[in-house]
Design an enzyme around this catalytic site. Structure first.
Site, PDB file in Angstrom:
ATOM      1  N   ASP A  67      49.461  47.409  34.321  1.00 56.63           N
ATOM      2  CA  ASP A  67      50.172  46.527  35.053  1.00 56.63           C
ATOM      3  C   ASP A  67      51.566  46.352  34.475  1.00 56.63           C
ATOM      4  O   ASP A  67      52.115  47.336  33.514  1.00 56.63           O
ATOM      5  CB  ASP A  67      49.561  44.941  34.978  1.00 56.63           C
ATOM      6  CG  ASP A  67      48.992  44.885  33.384  1.00 56.63           C
ATOM      7  OD1 ASP A  67      49.532  45.480  32.458  1.00 56.63           O
ATOM      8  OD2 ASP A  67      48.414  43.638  33.109  1.00 56.63           O
ATOM      9  N   ASP A 136      41.537  33.718  29.871  1.00 51.51           N
ATOM     10  CA  ASP A 136      40.971  33.088  31.031  1.00 51.51           C
ATOM     11  C   ASP A 136      40.062  34.191  31.642  1.00 51.51           C
ATOM     12  O   ASP A 136      39.822  34.053  32.767  1.00 51.51           O
ATOM     13  CB  ASP A 136      42.159  32.628  31.897  1.00 51.51           C
ATOM     14  CG  ASP A 136      43.224  33.836  32.553  1.00 51.51           C
ATOM     15  OD1 ASP A 136      42.936  34.842  31.956  1.00 51.51           O
ATOM     16  OD2 ASP A 136      44.045  33.357  33.109  1.00 51.51           O
ATOM     17  N   HIS A 138      41.104  37.282  32.290  1.00 51.15           N
ATOM     18  CA  HIS A 138      41.920  38.210  32.977  1.00 51.15           C
ATOM     19  C   HIS A 138      41.726  39.650  32.503  1.00 51.15           C
ATOM     20  O   HIS A 138      41.656  39.917  31.272  1.00 51.15           O
ATOM     21  CB  HIS A 138      43.060  37.892  33.391  1.00 51.15           C
ATOM     22  CG  HIS A 138      44.160  38.051  32.419  1.00 51.15           C
ATOM     23  ND1 HIS A 138      44.715  36.856  31.954  1.00 51.15           N
ATOM     24  CD2 HIS A 138      44.904  38.740  31.848  1.00 51.15           C
ATOM     25  CE1 HIS A 138      45.837  37.156  31.339  1.00 51.15           C
ATOM     26  NE2 HIS A 138      45.837  38.377  31.006  1.00 51.15           N
ATOM     27  N   GLU A 143      43.742  37.666  37.605  1.00 49.37           N
ATOM     28  CA  GLU A 143      43.400  36.314  37.216  1.00 49.37           C
ATOM     29  C   GLU A 143      42.304  35.818  37.944  1.00 49.37           C
ATOM     30  O   GLU A 143      42.096  36.375  39.179  1.00 49.37           O
ATOM     31  CB  GLU A 143      45.110  35.591  37.603  1.00 49.37           C
ATOM     32  CG  GLU A 143      46.083  35.907  36.841  1.00 49.37           C
ATOM     33  CD  GLU A 143      46.108  35.574  35.503  1.00 49.37           C
ATOM     34  OE1 GLU A 143      45.113  35.266  34.796  1.00 49.37           O
ATOM     35  OE2 GLU A 143      47.445  35.421  34.853  1.00 49.37           O
TER      36      GLU A 143
HETATM   37  C1  GLP Z   1      48.545  40.405  29.038  1.00 54.00           C
HETATM   38  C2  GLP Z   1      47.900  41.923  29.665  1.00 54.00           C
HETATM   39  C3  GLP Z   1      46.654  42.273  29.471  1.00 54.00           C
HETATM   40  C4  GLP Z   1      45.997  41.839  28.064  1.00 54.00           C
HETATM   41  C5  GLP Z   1      46.176  40.437  27.709  1.00 54.00           C
HETATM   42  C6  GLP Z   1      45.727  40.045  26.343  1.00 54.00           C
HETATM   43  O1  GLP Z   1      48.255  39.437  30.033  1.00 54.00           O
HETATM   44  N1  GLP Z   1      48.472  42.084  30.970  1.00 54.00           N
HETATM   45  O2  GLP Z   1      46.256  43.556  29.879  1.00 54.00           O
HETATM   46  O3  GLP Z   1      44.666  42.291  27.974  1.00 54.00           O
HETATM   47  O4  GLP Z   1      47.581  40.196  28.019  1.00 54.00           O
HETATM   48  O5  GLP Z   1      46.774  40.247  25.355  1.00 54.00           O
HETATM   49  P1  GLP Z   1      46.468  40.143  23.920  1.00 54.00           P
HETATM   50  O6  GLP Z   1      45.858  41.617  23.513  1.00 54.00           O
HETATM   51  O7  GLP Z   1      47.645  39.797  23.293  1.00 54.00           O
HETATM   52  O8  GLP Z   1      45.469  38.926  23.704  1.00 54.00           O
END
Ligand code: GLP
Length: 241
Positions: A67, A136, A138, A143
Site C-alpha cells: 500500500d 481493527d 486491517h 479496512e
Molecule cells: C499500517 C499498514 C499495515 C500495517 C499496520 C500495522 O496501517 N498499512 O500494513 O500492518 O499499519 O502497523 P504496525 O506494525 O505499526 O502496528
C-alpha cells in the site's frame, strides 16, 4: 494455518526474516510482497545484516508493496516509498526497476489501481506476502467493511487507523486520509502468506481474527482460509489464545 510462537519481538523478527531468506534462497527470482508499519522493521534489519554478511543475494528478486498513502509525495519521510528505502531497499541489492509500490502521487485512483494490478499480474503473482495487522484487523489498508475487496483500490482510512498512524506524523492533521492498497483477493492469491505480530495491544485482534468467524468486518480473518498461511507472533500477541 500454522502459528509460530516466539518469546519476543526480536525472536519474531529473526524467524520471519529466516522464512523470507529461505524463500529467496529457494527461488532467487521470487516476487516478495512487502509491508510497512512498525512491526516489520526488525525483520528488514535482519535481512540487511544477512545481505551484508554475504548470506543473501537479492539481485533477481522483485518486490510489490501492499500500500501507499494517497497524495503524499514519495520524498515525504512517512511515505511508504521512503519507509521501504530507509529500512530495506537502500541497503540491499534489489534492482531499482524491480521495486514496485502504488504511486501515491497519481491522483487518478482508477488509473493507478488498474496500473498496479497489471504490474502484479505481469510478475505472475506474489510468492511470499509479508503482512502486519492493524488493531481493527486491517491488512494492507483493507479496512473492516461489509465485503472483502478484490484488487487494488483507494480506501478512506478509518478514524482508528488515522489515530494509530499519527505517531509517525507531526500531528493528526498531517496523516493522509486515503490510501491505495492491494486488495484482499490479491493478498489471498499469494502462494505463501507470512504475518508478523508483536505486543499485548494486538492480542485482542489476534484472538478475533484467527480464533473467531471469518468476516469482512475483521479483514485478516480471511487468512484462516489460506492454504499456506504462517503467523509468527510473540507471547504477548498470543496471550489471549
Ligand atoms: C499500517 C499498514 C499495515 C500495517 C499496520 C500495522 O496501517 N498499512 O500494513 O500492518 O499499519 O502497523 P504496525 O506494525 O505499526 O502496528
Amino acid at each position: 494455518m500454522r502459528i509460530i510462537r516466539t518469546k519476543n519481538y526480536d525472536e519474531m523478527s529473526r524467524k520471519a526474516a529466516a522464512i523470507i531468506a529461505a524463500q529467496v534462497i529457494h527461488k532467487p527470482n521470487c516476487v516478495l510482497g512487502l509491508a510497512t508499519g512498525g512491526t516489520p522493521v526488525g525483520t528488514y534489519k535482519n535481512l540487511v545484516e544477512w545481505y551484508k554478511s554475504g548470506d543473501l543475494d537479492f539481485s533477481e528478486v522483485s518486490t510489490v508493496n501492499l500500500d501507499e498513502y494517497r497524495g503524499l509525495p514519495r520524498e515525504h519521510r512517512e511515505s511508504y516509498w521512503s519507509f521501504m528505502h530507509r529500512n530495506l531497499f537502500d541497503h540491499v541489492n534489489i534492482p531499482q526497476d524491480r521495486i514496485n509500490l502504488p504511486d501515491g502521487t497519481n491522483m487518478d485512483a482508477d488509473a493507478e489501481c488498474k496500473r498496479y494490478d497489471a504490474v502484479i499480474a505481469s510478475m505472475g503473482g506474489v510468492d511470499l506476502q509479508l503482512l502486519g495487522i492493524g488493531h481493527d484487523g486491517h491488512i494492507g489498508f483493507n479496512e473492516p467493511s461489509d465485503a472483502f475487496d478484490m484488487g487494488t483500490h483507494c480506501v478512506d482510512l478509518t478514524e482508528e487507523t488515522i489515530e494509530a498512524n499519527k505517531r509517525f506524523f507531526a500531528s493528526r492533521d498531517e496523516v493522509p486520509r486515503q490510501a491505495y492498497t492491494m486488495g484482499t483477493h490479491t493478498i489471498m492469491s499469494a502462494r505463501k502468506v507470512l504475518m508478523i505480530v508483536s505486543g499485548r495491544d494486538k492480542a485482542e485482534i489476534i484472538k478475533k481474527a484467527f480464533f473467531g468467524p471469518v468476516t469482512p468486518h475483521v479483514p485478516a480473518s480471511i487468512l484462516q482460509m489460506h492454504p499456506n498461511f504462517v503467523l509468527v507472533a510473540d507471547e504477548d500477541a498470543l496471550s489471549l489464545v
